[in-house]
Every structure is written in C-alpha cells, then in structure tokens.
Design an enzyme around this catalytic site. Structure first.
Site, PDB file in Angstrom:
ATOM      1  N   SER A 175     -38.521 -51.255 -60.750  1.00 36.96           N
ATOM      2  CA  SER A 175     -38.703 -50.553 -62.018  1.00 36.96           C
ATOM      3  C   SER A 175     -40.037 -50.953 -62.638  1.00 36.96           C
ATOM      4  O   SER A 175     -41.082 -50.739 -62.034  1.00 36.96           O
ATOM      5  CB  SER A 175     -37.526 -50.856 -62.953  1.00 36.96           C
ATOM      6  N   THR A 176     -40.020 -51.557 -63.806  1.00 38.32           N
ATOM      7  CA  THR A 176     -41.247 -51.891 -64.525  1.00 38.32           C
ATOM      8  C   THR A 176     -42.166 -52.757 -63.668  1.00 38.32           C
ATOM      9  O   THR A 176     -41.765 -53.780 -63.139  1.00 38.32           O
ATOM     10  CB  THR A 176     -40.916 -52.647 -65.817  1.00 38.32           C
ATOM     11  N   HIS A 202     -37.878 -46.433 -60.628  1.00 36.45           N
ATOM     12  CA  HIS A 202     -37.630 -45.749 -61.892  1.00 36.45           C
ATOM     13  C   HIS A 202     -38.931 -45.094 -62.350  1.00 36.45           C
ATOM     14  O   HIS A 202     -39.890 -45.779 -62.699  1.00 36.45           O
ATOM     15  CB  HIS A 202     -37.144 -46.739 -62.960  1.00 36.45           C
ATOM     16  N   MET A 297     -36.858 -54.272 -65.565  1.00 44.11           N
ATOM     17  CA  MET A 297     -35.959 -54.644 -66.655  1.00 44.11           C
ATOM     18  C   MET A 297     -34.519 -54.342 -66.290  1.00 44.11           C
ATOM     19  O   MET A 297     -34.239 -53.430 -65.522  1.00 44.11           O
ATOM     20  CB  MET A 297     -36.312 -53.855 -67.923  1.00 44.11           C
ATOM     21  N   ASP A 300     -30.158 -52.982 -62.852  1.00 44.22           N
ATOM     22  CA  ASP A 300     -29.907 -51.943 -61.858  1.00 44.22           C
ATOM     23  C   ASP A 300     -30.171 -52.491 -60.456  1.00 44.22           C
ATOM     24  O   ASP A 300     -31.235 -53.047 -60.179  1.00 44.22           O
ATOM     25  CB  ASP A 300     -30.807 -50.730 -62.129  1.00 44.22           C
TER      26      ASP A 300
END
Length: 358
Positions: A175-176, A202, A297, A300
C-alpha cells in the site's frame, strides 16, 4: 524528535489551505510555508529548507515535473510527495515524477476540488512521514538516477506460447510507499521465475494500467493489468486493477486458472484487497502459495498471511528498517504470519528462494 518541516506547493489557494489544515492535524508535522507555482517553490525551498515538499503536478509558470527536477538539483536531500489528479494523463505524469526522484504520490479524489482532499488526509500524512523517514535514512540513489535500467525485451510476447499449467503463485500485497518499493524489488526477479506473480497495490483505478506498463518496461518478467478472463501463466506478472478485487477461478477442463474481478465484499476497507486475493490464491494452490507483505497502513493481508503460513505456504514480510509505513508487515509479523522478515533490498532473493523451496 524534531517536527517534520513541510513546504506545500499548489497553484490553488484553496488547495494550499486544505493541505496545510490536513497536515497540521498531526503534531509531528509543521507546515513552514506555501508556494503558488514552481518558481515560487524554488525560492521558498532555498529560504526555508524543508524536509518534505508536497508538489502539485499541474501548475502555471513552471509545471510539477520541471519543478521537481530543479528542486532535487537545488536540494538533493529534500523528499517530494506529488499531488496528482485522478486521470490517465495524471497517472502517467505521476510515475514519470517518481522515476525522476519523487518519493511517492497522493491522488486528488476529484480532480482539483480541494474539499475532497480531506478524504485522503490519513494517506497524505502517512506519506509525508514516510518521506521524512526516508530522508533521515539517507537517499539510496542520487536525484534523477532512480529510474532502473529498462529490462531486456522479452523474447516471447506476453500472451503467446505461455505455460498456463503451473504449480506455484506469488502474491505481493502493498500500500503506502508501494510503487517505489516494488520498483526496487520486482526488476530483480528473473524472467524464468517458476511461478505466476500477482501484485495487489492499493491504487486508484486510473493508475493501475500505467503502473503495470511501467513494471513491464523495467522488469524481466512480463507485467500487465489484470482483466476478467485473463489466464495466469508461469513467469508472468499481473497487477490487480483498482476498484475491483482480484480472485481466481480454476478451469478443470483446460487445466488453467483464470482471473475473476468482483466488487464483493463491498465493505472492504481497500479495493483491491490483499486479503481477498491472497485467500483466493490459497484456496486453489494451498502450500504452493508464497505470500509477500510490504509497506502500507493498516492490516490488509495480515490475516491471509497467517492462513498461508498455517497451510504450509511460505510468507515474507518487509522489515521495519526499510518499510515506508510499517503497518501491514508489522501486523503480519505480530500475528505470526511472517516466516521470513527481510529488508526490501533482499525481498527479491527471498521470493526466488521461496519459489525454489516449494
């Protein structure tokens, strides 16, 4: 700890105000100034010496890409987070910016409508903090030289003469901070990797096709954005499209595995969801699954990593020392879902070793 000094650059006064308000909700961040265009940003950077700059892409006088190049020449230690519109053109320009040396990006949810930026406030704060952390670690490569060397052109075009009967799948969740981390890892994987590869990043729907193209250009493995009905193949990678969960369906008659895209479950915090895809792969491939969880973050993918490890598959989580945001990998580690913990620069080697172990 000293507060993170941020310079906000945007041609819209409303956007500058919105970004400032978002960032100043975090006590670790101090907005030390704003700039209305690229030329103004260069002046303010010299005057204020920020740790991080948030930089709009579409600006008059001097555009974001030109500004980025000059800022990194003037101030090589500064980290830049691009603020991008949710368009195909915006996606292409964003990835060009990252190749030039930008740390990461945050997408405006609705073009330039400043009020909607609050929707991505947590992401913006996390990426600014991740950028500051990267600055303290020391830049790994010089500004302007972050682009990896293009991969040797594949001898077999993607989709032709593919081996769709295979036994192993690697699923990477991120993600991030993901685009930069993946561009560090995936170009190291060999073209003859003995597994199919799925990346769940993401990312907004308009960005995943451009990102998959970027991976295909710079990785020995072939990459594409997944579409419904696509077949997984040994030695090929696909990126889950933004806005859909990617799950797999076995075709028993032809002995191949196809992609299915679904909006279920609707209540997932992230779409695509790492947990949904990893669980789907595990259901079909069991102990022949390799799960990899990188920076991001939240949690998930952590639950699925536990299931993969319990089923006898191999799981790899990124170490705190390199994770931009040590959220997703930390959750997997703390829950017992990470057999192997490694810094990003060793993840590719661990993936190859895991595939060969199965």
């Amino acid at each position: 700890m000293n507060r993170i000094k941020v310079l906000v650059v945007d041609d819209s006064a409303m956007m500058r105000k919105a970004v400032r308000q978002i960032l100043e909700t975090d006590p670790d961040i101090e907005v030390i100034g704003t700039a209305r265009d690229g030329e103004d940003a260069l002046r303010k950077d010299q005057e204020l010496h920020p740790d991080v700059i948030t930089l709009d892409i579409n600006m008059p006088v001097m555009d974001g890409l030109t500004s980025l190049t000059l800022l990194l020449e003037q101030h090589p230690e500064v980290q830049v987070v691009m603020v991008s519109s949710l368009t195909q053109e915006g996606a292409i320009t964003t990835f060009e910016a990252m190749e030039l040396g930008a740390f990461d990006y945050v997408a405006k949810p609705s073009g330039t409508v400043s009020s909607n930026l609050h929707v991505v406030g947590r992401e913006l704060i996390a990426k600014v903090k991740g950028a500051a952390q990267q600055k303290r670690r020391r830049r790994r490569t010089a500004p302007g030289s972050t682009r990896p060397a293009p991969a040797v052109k594949k001898s077999v075009p993607i989709g032709e003469n593919r081996e769709t009967s295979f036994r192993k799948v690697v699923v990477i969740g991120v993600s991030t901070g993901g685009p930069g981390t993946l561009m560090e890892i995936l170009p190291q994987l060999p073209a003859n990797l003995d597994a199919a590869l799925i990346v769940v990043q993401h990312m907004p729907p308009t960005f995943t096709a451009s990102f998959a193209k970027r991976l295909d250009d710079y990785c020995p493995l072939s990459f594409r954005e997944a579409k419904a009905g696509d077949k997984l193949a040994r030695g090929e990678g696909m990126v889950a499209p933004g806005g859909y969960h990617l799950v797999l369906k076995k075709n028993a008659l032809r002995d191949d595995v196809m992609v299915r895209l679904t909006s279920q479950p609707e209540k997932s915090l992230f779409i695509p969801s790492v947990d949904v895809t990893m669980n789907s792969v595990l259901d079909l491939f069991g102990r022949r699954t390799v799960g990899v969880l990188l920076t991001g973050m939240g949690s998930d993918g952590a639950e699925a990593m536990v299931r993969i490890r319990q089923a006898g598959g191999i799981t790899i989580a990124e170490d705190r020392s390199t994770a931009v945001v040590f959220g997703m990998p930390r959750e997997a580690i703390e829950r017992g879902g990470a057999e192997i913990v490694a810094p990003s620069y060793n993840i590719a080697k661990e993936i190859v070793k895991a595939v060969n172990r199965i």
